[in-house]
Scaffold this motif. Structure first.
Motif, PDB file in Angstrom:
ATOM      1  N   GLU A 285     -33.220  -0.214 -10.347  1.00  0.00           N
ATOM      2  CA  GLU A 285     -32.077  -0.871 -11.001  1.00  0.00           C
ATOM      3  C   GLU A 285     -31.386   0.176 -11.855  1.00  0.00           C
ATOM      4  O   GLU A 285     -31.916   0.611 -12.877  1.00  0.00           O
ATOM      5  N   GLY A 286     -30.207   0.605 -11.431  1.00  0.00           N
ATOM      6  CA  GLY A 286     -29.538   1.702 -12.115  1.00  0.00           C
ATOM      7  C   GLY A 286     -29.055   1.353 -13.503  1.00  0.00           C
ATOM      8  O   GLY A 286     -29.086   2.172 -14.423  1.00  0.00           O
ATOM      9  N   PHE A 287     -28.609   0.131 -13.681  1.00  0.00           N
ATOM     10  CA  PHE A 287     -28.116  -0.259 -15.001  1.00  0.00           C
ATOM     11  C   PHE A 287     -28.307  -1.755 -15.234  1.00  0.00           C
ATOM     12  O   PHE A 287     -29.040  -2.159 -16.121  1.00  0.00           O
ATOM     13  N   GLY A 288     -27.671  -2.583 -14.465  1.00  0.00           N
ATOM     14  CA  GLY A 288     -27.794  -4.025 -14.640  1.00  0.00           C
ATOM     15  C   GLY A 288     -26.583  -4.625 -15.328  1.00  0.00           C
ATOM     16  O   GLY A 288     -26.668  -5.087 -16.470  1.00  0.00           O
ATOM     17  N   LEU A 289     -25.433  -4.611 -14.635  1.00  0.00           N
ATOM     18  CA  LEU A 289     -24.217  -5.170 -15.204  1.00  0.00           C
ATOM     19  C   LEU A 289     -24.380  -6.652 -15.538  1.00  0.00           C
ATOM     20  O   LEU A 289     -23.786  -7.158 -16.485  1.00  0.00           O
ATOM     21  N   ILE A 290     -25.204  -7.347 -14.761  1.00  0.00           N
ATOM     22  CA  ILE A 290     -25.384  -8.774 -15.010  1.00  0.00           C
ATOM     23  C   ILE A 290     -26.040  -9.029 -16.363  1.00  0.00           C
ATOM     24  O   ILE A 290     -25.804 -10.063 -16.988  1.00  0.00           O
ATOM     25  N   ALA A 291     -26.852  -8.086 -16.826  1.00  0.00           N
ATOM     26  CA  ALA A 291     -27.443  -8.228 -18.158  1.00  0.00           C
ATOM     27  C   ALA A 291     -26.359  -8.174 -19.228  1.00  0.00           C
ATOM     28  O   ALA A 291     -26.360  -8.956 -20.183  1.00  0.00           O
ATOM     29  N   LEU A 292     -25.408  -7.265 -19.054  1.00  0.00           N
ATOM     30  CA  LEU A 292     -24.289  -7.172 -19.998  1.00  0.00           C
ATOM     31  C   LEU A 292     -23.427  -8.418 -19.968  1.00  0.00           C
ATOM     32  O   LEU A 292     -22.954  -8.896 -21.004  1.00  0.00           O
ATOM     33  N   GLU A 293     -23.194  -8.951 -18.775  1.00  0.00           N
ATOM     34  CA  GLU A 293     -22.370 -10.151 -18.648  1.00  0.00           C
ATOM     35  C   GLU A 293     -22.994 -11.322 -19.401  1.00  0.00           C
ATOM     36  O   GLU A 293     -22.297 -12.079 -20.089  1.00  0.00           O
ATOM     37  N   ALA A 294     -24.304 -11.477 -19.262  1.00  0.00           N
ATOM     38  CA  ALA A 294     -24.991 -12.549 -19.978  1.00  0.00           C
ATOM     39  C   ALA A 294     -24.845 -12.370 -21.487  1.00  0.00           C
ATOM     40  O   ALA A 294     -24.555 -13.330 -22.221  1.00  0.00           O
ATOM     41  N   LEU A 295     -25.042 -11.151 -21.972  1.00  0.00           N
ATOM     42  CA  LEU A 295     -24.932 -10.893 -23.403  1.00  0.00           C
ATOM     43  C   LEU A 295     -23.516 -11.170 -23.906  1.00  0.00           C
ATOM     44  O   LEU A 295     -23.328 -11.701 -25.004  1.00  0.00           O
ATOM     45  N   ALA A 296     -22.515 -10.815 -23.093  1.00  0.00           N
ATOM     46  CA  ALA A 296     -21.128 -11.066 -23.476  1.00  0.00           C
ATOM     47  C   ALA A 296     -20.844 -12.561 -23.572  1.00  0.00           C
ATOM     48  O   ALA A 296     -19.933 -12.982 -24.289  1.00  0.00           O
ATOM     49  N   ALA A 297     -21.618 -13.367 -22.835  1.00  0.00           N
ATOM     50  CA  ALA A 297     -21.498 -14.819 -22.919  1.00  0.00           C
ATOM     51  C   ALA A 297     -22.343 -15.390 -24.053  1.00  0.00           C
ATOM     52  O   ALA A 297     -22.424 -16.613 -24.214  1.00  0.00           O
ATOM     53  N   GLY A 298     -22.992 -14.515 -24.825  1.00  0.00           N
ATOM     54  CA  GLY A 298     -23.810 -14.961 -25.942  1.00  0.00           C
ATOM     55  C   GLY A 298     -25.185 -15.449 -25.547  1.00  0.00           C
ATOM     56  O   GLY A 298     -25.869 -16.103 -26.331  1.00  0.00           O
ATOM     57  N   THR A 299     -25.620 -15.090 -24.331  1.00  0.00           N
ATOM     58  CA  THR A 299     -26.911 -15.548 -23.823  1.00  0.00           C
ATOM     59  C   THR A 299     -27.896 -14.386 -23.777  1.00  0.00           C
ATOM     60  O   THR A 299     -27.611 -13.364 -23.148  1.00  0.00           O
ATOM     61  N   PRO A 300     -29.052 -14.504 -24.419  1.00  0.00           N
ATOM     62  CA  PRO A 300     -30.045 -13.414 -24.374  1.00  0.00           C
ATOM     63  C   PRO A 300     -30.548 -13.201 -22.952  1.00  0.00           C
ATOM     64  O   PRO A 300     -30.576 -14.132 -22.145  1.00  0.00           O
TER      65      PRO A 300
END
Length: 374
Positions: A285-300
């Motif tokens: 997993e090079g980075f994980g953009l989906i992790a950032l998207e969740a955080l931007a939605a306020g979701t851990p």
């Protein structure tokens, strides 16, 4: 600065991490540097990008057709417009341009194409061709950009790229897009989800190495302790049938749901509606953009300690990084986050995501391009 950026596909036509990154970087470049592009896609690509990005071949085209079309599109685009550099986002679409290239090449290394295929079962000639293609393109590159230090190490260690010519610039996220006005309950009502049950989302391609089998097994363990747990998996891929069979085999029909493909406009609400997002990747997993998207939605977001995933969340809360990608650690992490409140607040998640907003990442990309020209 005039950059010609060669990608893979165009996000409005094809979902995925690389197409999203390419599309978002095009949007973020406006007013900062000149971004022209070539991707696999239809004539609608040029219409939707105001002519700045061109689809050189349809997705249905064969590999030889794609290679010829890429070379033709490059020559046509550079007849009356000369780029200062070429930025490659994918080795296969860049390979046919190397012979005509007379400007610096910056390799945007999104991941080891051959190695990823090998993890998913690609062997023999198919693997060899991928590795050869990558090697030819990376050897020509003057500079490289990776999304994480983990993949900078892969690029240097496995491909021999000079470490002092690699810039680590994380992926970006359009925070305003994912920070929707609806709160969690309103988002659930919009989606028709239960407003009572602790809910986890995983937005993933349904392919090997994503850890979805382990996530389903974790749901079975959790269900025995907490009968209200609910896990929703969004995405499509070749494991869809086998994952559904696993859900049925374990009697989890009321606890794990495959949502299938989720339209892009619904993604912010999918993240916002969840108590927790999880990225249980097993490899590469090079980075994980989906992790950032969740955080931007306020979701851990809970992540496995694979590749660049820890780099996304470690400055927010190291407790979001699982000790291992294994079943026991995933179960323990999910239970702690869902039932013991061991996660940062929505406000903390959003504040952390702001550090990765595309408005800041685009400036860092420009700085790397300037180094390549020097």
């Amino acid at each position: 600065m005039r950059t010609l950026q060669v990608g893979l596909e165009w996000m409005p036509e094809r979902a995925g991490g690389l197409p999203r990154y390419y599309y978002e970087s095009w949007l973020a470049s406006q007013g900062l540097y000149d971004f022209r592009g070539l991707v696999i896609g239809s004539a609608d690509v040029a219409r939707s990008s105001h002519g700045e990005v061109v689809g050189f071949a349809p997705a249905s085209a064969s590999l030889p057709q794609r290679l010829r079309a890429a070379r033709h599109a490059y020559r046509e685009m550079t007849e009356n417009w000369q780029p200062d550099m070429l930025v490659s986002h994918f080795a296969m679409t860049t390979l046919p341009l190397l012979g005509a290239l007379d400007v610096p090449l910056v390799q945007q290394f999104h991941g080891p194409w051959a190695m990823e295929g090998q993890v998913e079962g690609h062997r023999g000639l198919r693997h060899a061709v991928k590795k050869w293609t990558e090697t030819q393109v990376y050897r020509r590159a003057d500079r490289a950009i990776t999304l994480s230090q983990a993949f900078a190490d892969v690029l240097a260690g496995d491909y021999g790229f000079p470490a002092d010519r690699i810039d680590v610039i994380p992926g970006g996220v359009n925070v305003a897009r994912f920070n929707v006005a609806e709160d969690r309950m309103a988002a659930r009502q919009r989606l028709g989800w239960s407003t009572e049950r602790p809910t986890v989302v995983a937005v993933r391609r349904l392919v090997p190495r994503m850890g979805l089998e382990t996530l389903i097994d974790a749901a079975a363990v959790l269900r025995a302790r907490h009968d209200d747990v609910l896990i929703k998996i969004a995405g499509k891929g070749r494991l869809s049938d086998s994952l559904q069979a696993r859900i049925v085999e374990k009697g989890l029909e009321n606890h794990v749901e495959l949502l299938g493909f989720v339209p892009d406009e619904d993604l912010p609400y999918i993240y916002r509606a969840a108590d927790l997002s999880v990225v249980p990747t097993q490899a590469l997993e090079g980075f994980g953009l989906i992790a950032l998207e969740a955080l931007a939605a306020g979701t851990p977001v809970l992540v496995s300690p694979v590749g660049g995933l820890p780099e996304v969340v470690e400055a927010l809360d190291e407790g979001l990084i699982l000790p291992s990608p294994g079943l026991d650690d995933l179960v323990a992490g999910l239970e702690a986050a869902l039932y013991h409140g061991a996660v940062p607040s929505a406000e903390a998640c959003l504040s952390h995501a702001m550090r990765f907003d595309w408005s800041e990442i685009a400036k860092r990309l420009l700085g790397s391009y300037e180094k390549a020209l020097r």
